[in-house]
Design an enzyme around this catalytic site. Structure first.
Site, mmCIF file in Angstrom:
data_model
loop_
_atom_site.group_PDB
_atom_site.id
_atom_site.type_symbol
_atom_site.label_atom_id
_atom_site.label_comp_id
_atom_site.label_asym_id
_atom_site.label_seq_id
_atom_site.Cartn_x
_atom_site.Cartn_y
_atom_site.Cartn_z
ATOM 1 N N GLN A 111 36.598 40.330 34.891
ATOM 2 C CA GLN A 111 35.172 40.123 34.607
ATOM 3 C C GLN A 111 34.646 38.894 35.354
ATOM 4 O OE1 GLN A 111 35.134 39.841 30.290
ATOM 5 N NE2 GLN A 111 35.183 42.057 30.061
ATOM 6 N N ILE A 113 35.595 37.499 38.154
ATOM 7 C CA ILE A 113 35.483 37.584 39.613
ATOM 8 C C ILE A 113 34.160 38.228 40.046
ATOM 9 C CG2 ILE A 113 36.587 39.850 40.011
ATOM 10 C CD1 ILE A 113 37.386 36.646 41.972
ATOM 11 N N HIS A 115 31.383 37.217 39.462
ATOM 12 C CA HIS A 115 30.423 36.146 39.797
ATOM 13 C C HIS A 115 30.708 35.687 41.219
ATOM 14 C CE1 HIS A 115 28.831 36.014 35.706
ATOM 15 N NE2 HIS A 115 30.031 36.497 35.431
ATOM 16 N N ARG A 116 29.913 36.249 42.145
ATOM 17 C CA ARG A 116 30.258 36.214 43.566
ATOM 18 C C ARG A 116 29.954 34.912 44.279
ATOM 19 N NH1 ARG A 116 26.255 40.960 44.301
ATOM 20 N NH2 ARG A 116 25.409 39.755 42.562
ATOM 21 N N GLU A 122 43.323 32.680 44.370
ATOM 22 C CA GLU A 122 44.118 33.162 43.227
ATOM 23 C C GLU A 122 45.612 33.175 43.548
ATOM 24 O OE1 GLU A 122 42.970 37.044 41.829
ATOM 25 O OE2 GLU A 122 44.175 36.885 40.013
ATOM 26 N N ALA A 125 50.509 37.620 43.612
ATOM 27 C CA ALA A 125 51.646 38.367 43.061
ATOM 28 C C ALA A 125 52.348 39.180 44.151
ATOM 29 C CB ALA A 125 51.152 39.273 41.938
ATOM 30 N N ARG A 126 51.902 38.991 45.420
ATOM 31 C CA ARG A 126 52.650 39.566 46.549
ATOM 32 C C ARG A 126 53.709 38.568 47.000
ATOM 33 N NH1 ARG A 126 49.038 41.381 51.282
ATOM 34 N NH2 ARG A 126 50.843 42.667 51.760
ATOM 35 N N LEU A 210 26.501 23.819 40.477
ATOM 36 C CA LEU A 210 26.002 23.751 39.098
ATOM 37 C C LEU A 210 25.006 24.873 38.791
ATOM 38 C CD1 LEU A 210 25.692 22.358 36.355
ATOM 39 C CD2 LEU A 210 24.205 20.673 37.419
ATOM 40 N N ARG A 220 28.142 34.465 30.228
ATOM 41 C CA ARG A 220 29.468 34.581 29.602
ATOM 42 C C ARG A 220 29.632 33.785 28.315
ATOM 43 N NH1 ARG A 220 31.078 39.339 31.725
ATOM 44 N NH2 ARG A 220 30.935 39.289 33.989
HETATM 45 C C1 FAD Z 1 27.854 41.418 28.938
HETATM 46 C C2 FAD Z 1 28.128 41.908 30.324
HETATM 47 C C3 FAD Z 1 28.478 43.231 30.536
HETATM 48 C C4 FAD Z 1 28.751 43.703 31.833
HETATM 49 N N1 FAD Z 1 29.115 44.998 32.014
HETATM 50 C C5 FAD Z 1 29.409 45.455 33.241
HETATM 51 C C6 FAD Z 1 29.825 46.806 33.464
HETATM 52 O O1 FAD Z 1 29.919 47.596 32.540
HETATM 53 N N2 FAD Z 1 30.130 47.196 34.722
HETATM 54 C C7 FAD Z 1 30.012 46.353 35.792
HETATM 55 O O2 FAD Z 1 30.286 46.760 36.914
HETATM 56 N N3 FAD Z 1 29.622 45.070 35.616
HETATM 57 C C8 FAD Z 1 29.325 44.601 34.389
HETATM 58 N N4 FAD Z 1 28.940 43.304 34.215
HETATM 59 C C9 FAD Z 1 28.860 42.422 35.403
HETATM 60 C C10 FAD Z 1 27.407 42.165 35.817
HETATM 61 O O3 FAD Z 1 26.763 43.364 36.173
HETATM 62 C C11 FAD Z 1 27.362 41.173 37.000
HETATM 63 O O4 FAD Z 1 28.020 41.742 38.101
HETATM 64 C C12 FAD Z 1 28.035 39.870 36.677
HETATM 65 O O5 FAD Z 1 27.597 39.382 35.437
HETATM 66 C C13 FAD Z 1 27.713 38.849 37.761
HETATM 67 O O6 FAD Z 1 26.350 38.538 37.667
HETATM 68 P P1 FAD Z 1 25.525 38.043 38.909
HETATM 69 O O7 FAD Z 1 25.458 39.083 39.964
HETATM 70 O O8 FAD Z 1 24.223 37.506 38.386
HETATM 71 O O9 FAD Z 1 26.415 36.790 39.383
HETATM 72 P P2 FAD Z 1 26.782 36.263 40.825
HETATM 73 O O10 FAD Z 1 27.590 37.216 41.583
HETATM 74 O O11 FAD Z 1 27.341 34.886 40.581
HETATM 75 O O12 FAD Z 1 25.433 36.125 41.542
HETATM 76 C C14 FAD Z 1 24.458 35.179 41.141
HETATM 77 C C15 FAD Z 1 23.157 35.575 41.783
HETATM 78 O O13 FAD Z 1 23.301 35.347 43.189
HETATM 79 C C16 FAD Z 1 22.626 36.373 43.881
HETATM 80 N N5 FAD Z 1 23.596 37.121 44.696
HETATM 81 C C17 FAD Z 1 24.949 37.013 44.667
HETATM 82 N N6 FAD Z 1 25.495 37.818 45.569
HETATM 83 C C18 FAD Z 1 24.486 38.472 46.172
HETATM 84 C C19 FAD Z 1 24.420 39.451 47.173
HETATM 85 N N7 FAD Z 1 25.493 39.922 47.786
HETATM 86 N N8 FAD Z 1 23.201 39.902 47.518
HETATM 87 C C20 FAD Z 1 22.086 39.419 46.944
HETATM 88 N N9 FAD Z 1 22.083 38.505 45.983
HETATM 89 C C21 FAD Z 1 23.266 38.025 45.593
HETATM 90 C C22 FAD Z 1 21.915 37.235 42.862
HETATM 91 O O14 FAD Z 1 20.653 36.722 42.573
HETATM 92 C C23 FAD Z 1 22.778 37.048 41.652
HETATM 93 O O15 FAD Z 1 22.131 37.374 40.461
HETATM 94 C C24 FAD Z 1 28.657 42.812 32.944
HETATM 95 C C25 FAD Z 1 28.294 41.478 32.722
HETATM 96 C C26 FAD Z 1 28.042 41.020 31.445
HETATM 97 C C27 FAD Z 1 27.669 39.562 31.244
#
Ligand code: FAD
Length: 295
Positions: A111, A113, A115-116, A122, A125-126, A210, A220
């Protein structure tokens, strides 16, 4: 004639006031999480701040570049930080970075990871044998599937079912001995690991600014996130709060504990009428917001 840049001496400029180490000279600030896990803050940028200040100072410093004299009216640091958070002026928050060392079960890492915007490295494990560490909830923490939230579970399940689940975990862990044996007999580690359950622990270094750390925390630490990742997120918040106290306070006030109203909700509250939708989930969400507002 101007001097070539390659020959220009470097100007080393002393700070206006003495700098102190925000991590108080420690190598890491660590909080144990679950049975074998931990989250440790191993570095912060800025690591050094003027005496009496925190990493909030780096945010204020960056903000003042963009606003220049315009910040005079809101020149007090806490006020400026709160203004930035309220108005989603996010880039000054990216001037602060944290580096964490985390040990967590594989299913939590899966879950996390997503957050891109972080930089991650990491355990492999290879290259290496996966250590013998598995996540095992206590019997009271074996949760029943929620009937209202398809992704979660809050209430504990009955003792007998909890016990059966824990025995299933034991069986999955029992594969570990065979995993070790097979790697010793030459099966490639990269393949042998496929027999391990997702309760096995992995670890990584996770570096994030931050602004994006707060995004991670807002998703989270929230009650819809799985309990196990919430535990890590809450520990992470405890680690960063003393380093950027004004920002964390503003994050709680304007983001985490705040309430967002949709246009339909504003119209319904204004008119004193039900929400103009048939969507049951949206109606339930509106009722929860009204109850928080005491309506
Ligand atoms: C309660 C909960 C349930 C979830 N359930 C599921 C599920 O069932 N299936 C599933 O697949 N995922 C699920 N997720 C994951 C969720 O969909 C998001 O992928 C995850 O929370 C990361 O969020 P984020 O994209 O805002 O974060 P980050 O990847 O940290 O990105 C932060 C922000 O940066 C920007 N950003 C980052 N990368 C890019 C990019 N390449 N292009 C454009 N903008 C970018 C966007 O504005 C993004 O919102 C769940 C998450 C939560 C909290």
């Amino acid at each position: 004639m101007t001097q070539a840049v390659s020959e220009t001496p470097i100007q080393r400029i002393a700070p206006e006031s003495p700098l102190h180490d925000l991590m108080e000279g420690q190598a890491r600030w660590q909080i144990p999480v679950h049975d074998h896990g931990f989250i440790a803050l191993v570095d912060v940028m800025p690591r050094l701040a003027p005496e009496g200040q925190t990493a909030d100072a780096a945010i204020v410093q960056a903000a003042r570049v963009s606003y220049g004299a315009g910040t005079k009216a809101v020149s007090e640091d806490r006020t400026l930080v709160r203004y930035l958070l309220r108005h989603r002026h996010t880039t000054p928050l990216e001037m602060v970075e944290f580096k964490f060392h985390v040990s967590m079960p594989m299913f939590v890492a899966r879950q996390w990871i997503r957050h891109r915007t972080a930089n991650v490295n990491e355990y492999s494990a290879r290259y290496s044998i996966v250590p013998d560490r598995f996540y095992r909830p206590t019997a009271e923490n074996v949760r029943k599937q929620s009937t209202v939230n398809r992704q979660g579970g809050d209430e504990p399940i009955d003792g007998a079912t909890a016990e059966q689940f824990l025995q299933l975990l034991d069986k999955a862990e029992a594969n570990y001995r065979e995993y070790l044996d097979l790697t010793e007999r030459g099966v490639a580690r990269e393949l042998a690991r496929a027999a391990l359950p997702v309760s096995v622990y992995t670890e990584w270094y996770w570096k994030c600014d931050l602004h994006n750390t707060l995004r991670f925390l807002s998703l989270r630490m929230e009650s819809h996130a799985q309990q196990e990742i919430q535990d890590y997120a809450r520990a992470m918040y405890r680690l960063i709060q003393p380093l950027a106290p004004h920002t964390c306070e503003a994050f709680m006030d304007y983001e985490f504990d705040a309430l967002r109203l949709t246009r339909l909700e504003i119209e319904a509250i204004r008119a004193g009428k039900p929400l103009n939708t048939q969507n049951k989930r949206e109606i339930a969400e509106f009722e929860a917001k009204k109850s928080r507002l005491g309506l």
